[in-house]
Write an enzyme that holds these catalytic residues in place. Structure first.
Site, PDB file in Angstrom:
ATOM      1  N   LYS A   1       0.817  -1.213   0.000  1.00  0.00           N
ATOM      2  CA  LYS A   1       0.000   0.000   0.000  1.00  0.00           C
ATOM      3  C   LYS A   1       0.855   1.270   0.000  1.00  0.00           C
ATOM      4  O   LYS A   1       0.371   2.342  -0.363  1.00  0.00           O
ATOM      5  CB  LYS A   1      -0.973  -0.033   1.160  1.00  0.00           C
ATOM      6  CG  LYS A   1      -1.981  -1.153   0.937  1.00  0.00           C
ATOM      7  CD  LYS A   1      -3.047  -1.249   1.949  1.00  0.00           C
ATOM      8  CE  LYS A   1      -4.102  -2.255   1.525  1.00  0.00           C
ATOM      9  NZ  LYS A   1      -3.601  -3.646   1.492  1.00  0.00           N
TER      10      LYS A   1
HETATM   11  C1  LIG Z   1      -4.273  -4.631   1.013  1.00  0.00           C
HETATM   12  C2  LIG Z   1      -3.511  -5.892   0.891  1.00  0.00           C
HETATM   13  C3  LIG Z   1      -3.906  -6.897   0.009  1.00  0.00           C
HETATM   14  C4  LIG Z   1      -5.161  -6.793  -0.839  1.00  0.00           C
HETATM   15  O1  LIG Z   1      -5.097  -5.785  -1.798  1.00  0.00           O
HETATM   16  P1  LIG Z   1      -6.432  -5.182  -2.429  1.00  0.00           P
HETATM   17  O2  LIG Z   1      -6.002  -4.060  -3.264  1.00  0.00           O
HETATM   18  O3  LIG Z   1      -7.276  -4.754  -1.268  1.00  0.00           O
HETATM   19  O4  LIG Z   1      -7.071  -6.283  -3.188  1.00  0.00           O
HETATM   20  C5  LIG Z   1      -3.118  -8.035  -0.082  1.00  0.00           C
HETATM   21  N1  LIG Z   1      -2.023  -8.185   0.691  1.00  0.00           N
HETATM   22  C6  LIG Z   1      -1.622  -7.239   1.555  1.00  0.00           C
HETATM   23  C7  LIG Z   1      -0.407  -7.476   2.384  1.00  0.00           C
HETATM   24  C8  LIG Z   1      -2.336  -6.056   1.680  1.00  0.00           C
HETATM   25  O5  LIG Z   1      -1.932  -5.122   2.538  1.00  0.00           O
END
Ligand SMILES: *Cc1c(COP(=O)(O)O)cnc(C)c1O
Length: 493
Positions: free
Chosen positions: A111
């Site tokens: 993120k």
């Molecule tokens: C947020 C997240 C996901 C999922 O991603 P999306 O964009 O919500 O589908 C997968 N793995 C980790 C470690 C995350 O932080």
């Protein structure tokens, strides 16, 4: 100029800046532009370009009301020395497949890619009509978003941020990452409920007109850092092109060759960015949606029925424990050939009946683009061990869901497969140690030390230092108390 409107209606006509500032449409829909795919990135010219250069190309096509200088400044600040790898999202060969590491940013989760730049976008969006206007970011997090958003927005002028996380449902390390966050404009609270309860309430707060008026009197406007914000989605398109560039540079593919991406999925933002990349000219074979035991997306992609009325499991991959995948709405919009009425009907059914069904024709189109699979927790643990034993590469439980799904699929030797690695294994050291048969009896920090020693991989300093960081936030509110908490935070802006 690209115009943005809701997935559920076409009445809005916003520029990218306006859509970023607003976050979510008044009717609850997500901002989309019908210009997606009108302009392409030239993949033949990717080799030799830096991540920052690729970012400029992609972002300038979608966020076309930003000046060149604005975009270049945003990119330079977002993708600088706070990343532990100068390629930002390095591609590593693991066996006969590839892993795209998205976790080398300041909070060790993918993120960061979006949340290091979203605050800089936001700072470019101040309306001329009210230069005193302040933005209060309100976000519900299943674990990683919260910290990445806090790190991105901390002390950014003209903004504040309030983060809610489900009490007891994020890892110890994730919780400490949030409750120790520095900055004068940050606010953090636990919520009694699960992630969906918190996210649903955040969406309701955004739609609460009376509350908005009350805040407007103090020149405060709410906005979202969840992946419903278009300014968060767009930066994620970049690393799909960056992966392709690295494959080209390594001589693993020729221009035009197709690549398959396997994506650990929760809110559908990451994999949707892959679809945007495909629409913008990236040769993508399949986008594989990998879920954990909360396999609502798997069921949807197989059956055409999305049904959120099902048990909610708290798993060892908490950032994927999601029953309502917000960004699915954008996918439905585009694959229904831009039909806001269809999306509005689906979302209405979801709200009223807890489920919706798409027409067979649409399902066929969706399945033409998206493949899917899911892993239970035993399989996740087995895969963490399998990947280490076979390839001496440590993966976290989220990435391991994708790794499992990838092993289940027939492999076409002509088509390289790229697994998106979404978190550092050091964010989940206990589960990783248990999976690898290492000592997992101590604290999370002792587990990190054990893992590092056994695998010879370095612990990200930012995680190891949490042990001694000061906890600044101890609030815990019921779902019904979230709005008041936001009001109190806004009063301190
Ligand atoms: C947020 C997240 C996901 C999922 O991603 P999306 O964009 O919500 O589908 C997968 N793995 C980790 C470690 C995350 O932080």
């Amino acid at each position: 100029m690209n115009k943005f409107h809701s997935t559920r209606s076409t009445t809005d006509s916003l520029t990218a800046k306006q859509a970023i500032r607003k976050g979510i449409a008044d009717d609850g829909g997500l901002f989309v532009t019908d210009a997606l795919g009108n302009a392409n990135v030239n993949v033949a010219e990717l080799p030799g370009k830096s991540y920052q250069q690729i970012a400029y190309e992609v972002l300038s096509l979608l966020l076309d009301d930003f000046s060149e200088q604005e975009l270049r400044d945003c990119i330079e600040r977002a993708y600088g020395a706070q990343w532990s790898d100068e390629r930002i999202t390095p591609l590593k060969q693991v066996g006969s497949d590839y892993v795209l590491e998205l976790f080398n940013g300041p909070t060790c989760a993918f993120k960061d890619v979006a949340l290091q730049i979203l605050p800089r976008f936001m700072a470019c969006t101040k309306p001329e009509s009210d230069p005193n206007e302040q933005i209060m970011i309100v976000t519900a997090t299943s674990g990683d978003t919260g910290k990445a958003a806090l790190a991105g927005f901390a002390d950014v002028p003209g903004t504040g941020i309030t983060v809610f996380y489900p009490q007891g449902k994020v890892s110890r390390v994730q919780e400490l990452q949030m409750t120790t966050q520095q900055g004068n404009n940050v606010h953090v609270s636990a919520v009694d409920g699960n992630f969906d309860d918190a996210q649903t309430e955040v969406k309701r707060i955004f739609g609460d007109a009376a509350f908005a008026e009350q805040l407007a009197e103090h020149h405060v406007k709410l906005s979202s850092a969840n992946s419903i914000n278009i300014g968060r989605l767009v930066p994620q398109v970049v690393y799909y092109f960056a992966a392709y560039a690295q494959l080209l540079e390594a001589g693993k593919i020729k221009v035009g060759d197709e690549v398959e991406f396997v994506v650990p999925t929760g809110n559908f933002g990451n994999v949707l960015a892959g679809y945007y990349a495909k629409r913008m000219g990236l040769p993508v074979r399949d986008l594989v949606v990998a879920s954990d035991r909360n396999n609502v997306l798997f069921d949807f992609l197989v059956s055409g029925t999305y049904n959120k009325q099902r048990p909610f499991y708290e798993t060892i991959s908490p950032s994927m424990d999601i029953l309502v995948s917000s960004n699915l709405e954008r996918m439905l919009y585009y694959l229904s050939c831009n039909d806001p009425n269809l999306v509005a009907d689906c979302m209405n059914d979801l709200r009223e009946w807890g489920a919706f069904e798409v027409p067979e024709m649409l399902l066929q189109k969706i399945r033409h683009v998206f493949n899917t699979g899911w892993a239970n927790e035993d399989q996740v643990r087995e895969m963490i061990a399998d990947c280490w034993n076979k390839h001496q590469y440590v993966i976290d439980p989220h990435t391991a869901c994708g790794y499992f799904v990838m092993q289940q699929m027939p492999r076409d030797p002509e088509v390289p497969r790229v697994l998106l690695a979404t978190a550092s294994p050091y964010k989940f050291p206990r589960v990783v140690n248990e999976s690898l048969g290492l000592d997992a009896t101590g604290t999370d920090f002792e587990c990190m030390d054990v893992l590092s020693k056994a695998t010879g991989t370095p612990i990200p300093a930012m995680l190891r230092n949490l042990e001694t960081a000061e906890v600044r936030f101890r609030d815990d509110v019921p779902v019904a108390g979230m709005e008041q908490f936001v009001a109190d935070s806004a009063a301190q802006l």
